[in-house]
Design an enzyme around this catalytic site. Structure first.
Site, PDB file in Angstrom:
ATOM      1  N   ASP A 150      -6.552   0.981   2.424  1.00 39.56           N
ATOM      2  CA  ASP A 150      -5.625  -0.020   2.963  1.00 39.56           C
ATOM      3  C   ASP A 150      -6.363  -0.874   3.982  1.00 39.56           C
ATOM      4  OD1 ASP A 150      -3.554  -1.461   4.186  1.00 39.56           O
ATOM      5  OD2 ASP A 150      -2.137   0.191   3.949  1.00 39.56           O
ATOM      6  N   LYS A 154      -3.196  -7.358   9.187  1.00 36.17           N
ATOM      7  CA  LYS A 154      -2.756  -7.954  10.439  1.00 36.17           C
ATOM      8  C   LYS A 154      -3.593  -7.442  11.604  1.00 36.17           C
ATOM      9  CE  LYS A 154       2.012  -8.732   8.941  1.00 36.17           C
ATOM     10  NZ  LYS A 154       3.445  -8.468   9.198  1.00 36.17           N
TER      11      LYS A 154
END
Length: 283
Positions: A150, A154
């Site tokens: 992952d 952000k």
């Protein structure tokens, strides 16, 4: 899009500078999400997990877990298990441990292990940092794979990325001399971050050819350990929404065609857990 797929070798001359892995900071790099478990996956979990699970309450020793002396590879976050099953099928002389926190993926892997009659695969449902830090002695593995983790795109979530300096050091401690850490991502900002972190770890050496070298002068090509050049000839991203709501989660899977030789073209599927969809603003 620039992607990263890099092999890092243990620097045998630097092993004396290692310190104990107990100093590694625990990085919680995932969120457990409930997923639909098919009847076949549930059956595999109920009937096979105990047989193929790596015990979590005792130190890990590959020879005891597999009952033989053999090279041992670890895949961190195997998703649906397709890559792990393929590797184990192609390399019966190597033992494989897979870590995953996605229960349906574990069930799918176990089903595949049974269907292929594999005896060289074991699995653990758990945190990779805790497994490496708390269960695995130094060293334990010949190769560690971290494929498409992952990217936490952000900025405020960057601290949750699994590949941090502490994790790179922890991986180095668990690799045998000459061992390989293989990290891959298909998101350019994360690729740059991963490369910076790994090249800053003094006990690892970048073993992948740089762009422009003879071995990687073709765009979209990479070289396997065997020296076979692999070319990505085509890829397709399929997307679907989980509902009609405008904020519904979008899932995607990527299908990649690999040209191994003139007569050997293979297609692999990268599951939704390993695909990140971003808009032009990087969200």
């Amino acid at each position: 899009m620039v992607a990263l797929s890099r092999l890092f070798l243990m620097n045998c001359e630097s092993t004396s500078s290692k310190s104990g892995s107990e100093t590694a900071r625990h990085v919680r790099s995932y969120v457990r999400r409930a997923g639909r478990i098919t009847p076949a996956q549930r059956s595999a979990l109920d009937g096979l997990l105990r047989e193929y699970a790596v015990p979590s309450e005792v130190p890990f020793k590959a020879s005891e877990v597999f009952g033989r002396e053999a090279p041992c590879w670890l895949e961190v976050g195997f998703g649906d298990g397709d890559n792990l099953i393929a590797l184990a099928s192609q390399h019966p002389e190597i033992d494989f441990v897979g870590l995953e926190v996605h229960t349906p993926g574990i069930g799918r892997l176990l089903r595949g292990v049974q269907e292929h009659g594999l005896t060289n695969v074991r699995v653990q449902d758990g945190d990779a940092v805790m497994f490496l830090r708390d269960q695995c002695p130094n060293p334990s593995f010949d190769r560690i794979l971290l494929l498409f983790p992952d990217p936490w795109p952000k900025k405020r979530h960057h601290k949750r990325r699994i590949l941090q300096p502490e994790f790179a050091k922890l991986v180095s401690e668990k690799l045998r001399d000459g061992g390989v850490f293989h990290a891959a991502t298909d998101w350019q900002p994360y690729a740059e971050f991963m490369l910076e972190v790994l090249e800053a770890e003094p006990t690892l050496i970048n073993a992948s050819p740089e762009p422009g070298d003879d071995e990687s002068d073709e765009e979209g090509a990479a070289t396997l350990d065997s020296g076979v050049k692999v070319e990505i000839t085509d890829y397709v991203i399929e997307k679907k929404r989980s509902s009609r709501h405008k904020n519904a989660r979008v899932e995607a899977r990527m299908i990649v065609s690999l040209q191994l030789t003139a007569d050997d073209v293979r297609t692999i599927e990268i599951p939704p857990s390993h695909v990140t969809i971003t808009d032009s603003r990087g969200r």
